[in-house]
Structure formats: structure tokens, C-alpha cells
Design an enzyme around this catalytic site. Structure first.
Site, PDB file in Angstrom:
ATOM      1  NE  ARG A  45      -6.882  -4.187   2.166  1.00 44.42           N
ATOM      2  CZ  ARG A  45      -5.850  -4.130   2.999  1.00 44.42           C
ATOM      3  NH1 ARG A  45      -5.640  -5.096   3.884  1.00 44.42           N
ATOM      4  NH2 ARG A  45      -5.026  -3.104   2.953  1.00 44.42           N
ATOM      5  CG  ASP A  83      -5.416  -9.436   8.009  1.00 40.42           C
ATOM      6  OD1 ASP A  83      -5.840  -8.374   7.520  1.00 40.42           O
ATOM      7  OD2 ASP A  83      -4.230  -9.778   7.977  1.00 40.42           O
ATOM      8  CB  SER A  94      -4.764  -5.518   7.542  1.00 41.53           C
ATOM      9  OG  SER A  94      -3.857  -6.547   7.211  1.00 41.53           O
ATOM     10  CE  LYS A 143      -0.960  -9.287   9.737  1.00 38.96           C
ATOM     11  NZ  LYS A 143      -1.862  -8.499   8.887  1.00 38.96           N
ATOM     12  CG  HIS A 203       3.551  -3.928  12.014  1.00 36.56           C
ATOM     13  ND1 HIS A 203       3.628  -5.151  11.377  1.00 36.56           N
ATOM     14  CD2 HIS A 203       3.035  -3.060  11.099  1.00 36.56           C
ATOM     15  CE1 HIS A 203       3.168  -5.030  10.148  1.00 36.56           C
ATOM     16  NE2 HIS A 203       2.802  -3.768   9.949  1.00 36.56           N
TER      17      HIS A 203
END
Length: 426
Positions: free
Chosen positions: A171, A164, A186, A190, A85
């Protein structure tokens, strides 16, 4: 689930600097997902978390509650699973060559990716510039592709961490995006719900990143690694520089073309370097560190995996990529050395040309983007091309040029800044 809690009590506790219990966290996340806790109440709690912070145990519990708001993927594949990620950057097309490369080396890479918002690009937007390619896959299709190809890059299924999705949208409109506990939970909710055994995080810092300073990026990296450890996922974070765009292409189709160059053994040196750094970390977590990703990349085998991965999702890897209707060239104003090319400004320019979106529902233009003819440290001549602005809407060019007004400096060579700043392992 204990019904003795109230949203107001939880808000007050965090507002006053108290540590939230695991039970309070589990209740409030579940109640918000079920719409028992109102949007304005969760907004108040998010702001309290933003101002007061959370300790490591709270963040791990918050992440777990968001995972438990939905389902988890069960990846029934014979290969070791590992994912990557990125926290978002400009020209960051690394997933495109990385996923097929690591798969070719023997791992299974379930890369559930997102779309761009603002100045950072989205992996799915880039791939959708390939004719026929589709992002939405079922769990069964994801598993089958991992077994047959070894890599999949697609949208997250609806059942993964629905809390999320709700909280991120909230947010975004309440000024609480930059909270490290909320960013970290967050990302990790995931990724952990995906079911991978290992995870490598590319945490970026600099003008083109969300974490502008190395100190903030390092804080986020440590938090992410701790969450992974708390949930039994082997996690490594690599801190990387994002003051200058990655590679020489920023946009959608132009980044796909550059990724294909890398997979064929070419491409910009910085893209190749970061692809190999992250590949080695992923292979280490997958216990495949005896495989040399540089040799695999040079062999062309990863490009063959790319073609199979694209075709498995309906795309034509041999089809021509979209071309822009308009190209505007930005020329060097004088002779000298390009000492600065600001990543954030280039990202905003690409966004204004149509490569990104201001709102989630906006469409992106596949051919839009910026191509760099020079990078910091290159010698340039007056009148030589520095950038190409690609767009289908010529009216967007003045706004893109405006964003670049203070982004380019020609002068003395700037000190070299390494691409990889640090590596943090659990």
C-alpha cells in the site's frame, strides 16, 4: 481453503462494486500471504478497495483473514489486559507514560508498537535512545514481563498478522495507504492478534495526522470500534486534535525526557491531559474504573514502574540520554502572540534533522528533534527563542528551516481548540 477462486475474479468483483464474500476474502488474503496471488494482483485489488470501499461485514472478514494469516498471543496473566493504539502524530509520546501508569493502576498493558515513517515518530525509535534498551522480545519474555512488571512496550513478534506486513508495504508504494477499510483492518488485525481483552484507540485529526479532517477521523474511529465489537474486543476510540505538536518535544531522546517529566509529576499540560484521558478509558475497559490515575501519577509510583519496565528490557533508566552535536535556535521575528505552529511542518523538520526515516531501512538519530519554547497562545518577544533544532548533521538544518517557513504565525490569539474532540464507544 477453497481453490475455485481466482485473483482476477476477486479483483473484477470489487472493481465493479460488488461485495466480496467471506470465502473470497479468506482465500485471497491467504493466497497472497503464501505468494500464490502476485504483488501486482494484490495492488490492483487494494486500489479497487480504495475506490469502491468495503461494508462493515467485509472489513470484519478482511481483518479476521489477516489475523488468521499468523498466530495469536495467548497472554496467560492474572491481570485484566488492555492496550492502546495511536494513529500517529507529532510529539505523540503518550505511550511512554501511559503504559506504566495503567500497569501501576492494576492492568496488564501489552503495547506492541512500531517505528516512525515520514513525519510521524515511532515509539520504538524513541525508546531505543535509552542505552541498552531492546525492542525485540520473545512471546515468553513478553508474558513474563507482563506478570512481573505489568507493562511491556516492544516490537510485534514475526508471527502476528504477516499478511498485514506484506500488504502495508504494498500500500505504501501504490497510493492506497489512506483507504479507511485498509487502515482499520491493518490496525485491528495486529491489535486483536495481541490477545488483549480491551483496546483504546487515539484517532488523531489535523495537519499532523493522517486523517486531516474530523469527518475522516470520525469515519475511521467508528470503523475501528465496529471491528473490535465484531471480534469480541471491547473497543473505545478517542478523537484528538493534532494541528499543533503534543507537548514541547518532538523527536526521540527529547520525547523520552519529556515522558519521564510527566511520570515524575511534571511535564506539559497537554501531555498530562491526554495521558489521563486515555488511562481512564483503558481502566474502564479493564473494569478498574475505581482507581484514580491522576492520584497514581502524582504519587510517583508510575515512574517506579517505568524504571522496572525499561530495566526488564535491558535499558538503564538512569543513564544520560543522547545529546545533539548541533543546536540551532529559531527566534521570534517580532513581538506578539504565537497564533499557529503547524504540527506537520514541525514533524517534517524533525524528520529532516534525523529523528525519522524516509524508508523502513533508514537509521534514525537518537538526539535529533525539535524542542518548542512556545506554543500557540503564548506571548513572545522579538529575538526570543521559539524552537530549538537538534541534530548530529548540521547540513540538515537548512532543509529543516525550509519546512518551517510557513509553519509559524505571530498575530492575534487563535480560538482555543479542545485536545479531545469526541469519544466513541462500542
Amino acid at each position: 481453503m477453497d481453490k475455485n477462486f481466482t485473483a482476477v475474479d476477486v479483483i473484477r468483483a470489487k472493481r465493479d462494486g460488488e461485495r466480496l464474500s467471506n470465502e473470497q476474502i479468506a482465500w485471497v488474503v491467504d493466497a497472497y500471504t503464501r505468494e500464490v496471488v502476485a504483488e501486482e494482483q494484490m495492488a490492483a485489488l487494494a486500489m479497487a478497495i480504495f475506490l469502491r470501499g468495503m461494508d462493515a461485514a467485509e472489513i470484519a472478514a478482511w481483518t479476521g483473514a489477516m489475523i488468521d494469516s499468523g498466530s495469536r498471543l495467548s497472554l496467560d496473566v492474572s491481570r485484566p489486559t488492555v492496550d492502546k493504539h495511536s494513529t500517529g502524530g507529532v510529539g505523540d509520546k503518550i505511550t511512554l507514560p501511559l503504559a506504566p501508569l495503567v500497569a501501576t493502576c492494576g492492568a496488564a498493558v501489552p503495547q506492541l508498537s512500531g517505528r516512525g515513517l515520514g513525519h510521524t515518530g515511532g515509539t520504538l525509535d524513541k525508546l531505543e535512545s535509552i542505552p541498552g534498551w531492546r525492542a525485540a522480545l520473545s512471546t515468553e519474555e513478553i508474558t513474563r514481563q507482563l506478570r512481573e512488571v505489568g507493562a511491556v512496550v516492544c516490537a510485534a513478534t514475526d508471527g502476528l498478522a504477516p499478511a498485514d506486513r506484506k500488504l502495508y508495504a504494498l500500500r505504501d508504494v501504490t497510493g492506497t495507504v489512506e483507504s479507511v477499510p485498509l487502515i482499520a483492518s491493518s490496525i485491528m488485525s495486529k491489535k486483536i492478534a495481541e490477545g488483549s481483552a480491551g483496546l483504546v484507540l487515539d484517532v488523531k485529526t489535523g495537519s499532523g495526522a493522517f486523517m486531516k479532517t474530523p469527518e475522516r477521523a470520525r469515519e475511521l474511529a467508528h470503523t475501528l470500534v465496529r471491528i473490535g465489537a465484531a471480534h469480541g474486543v471491547a473497543t473505545t476510540a478517542v478523537l484528538t486534535e493534532m494541528g499543533t505538536p503534543l507537548g514541547r518535544a518532538v523527536g526521540n531522546a527529547v520525547e523520552v525526557a519529556e515522558a519521564v517529566e510527566v511520570l515524575k509529576g511534571g511535564g506539559p499540560a497537554d501531555v498530562v491531559e491526554l495521558t489521563l484521558v486515555l488511562a481512564r478509558e483503558m481502566l474502564t475497559l479493564a473494569r478498574l474504573s475505581d482507581v484514580d490515575p491522576a492520584a497514581v501519577l502524582a504519587s510517583g509510583a508510575a515512574y517506579e514502574t517505568w524504571c522496572r519496565m525499561i530495566a526488564a528490557q535491558g535499558g538503564d533508566p538512569d543513564a544520560p540520554l543522547p545529546k545533539p552535536a548541533w543546536v540551532h535556535v529559531v527566534e521570534a521575528p517580532r513581538d506578539g502572540v504565537l497564533s499557529r505552529l503547524d504540527a506537520y511542518a514541525v514533524g517534517v523538520a524533525a524528520w529532516r534533522l534525523g529523528a525519522g526515516r524516509a524508508r523502513k531501512e533508514d537509521a534514525v538519530h537518537p538526539a535529533a528533534g525539535v524542542v518548542l519554547h512556545a506554543k500557540p497562545g503564548d506571548t513572545v518577544s522579538a529575538g526570543a527563542p521559539l524552537l530549538e533544532l537538534h541534530t548530529d548533521t548540521p547540513d540538515a538544518i537548512p532543509a529543516a528551516l525550509d519546512s518551517l517557513h510557513a509553519a509559524i504565525e505571530i498575530g492575534e490569539p487563535a480560538p482555543d481548540r479542545p485536545l479531545v474532540l469526541d469519544t466513541i464507544r462500542s
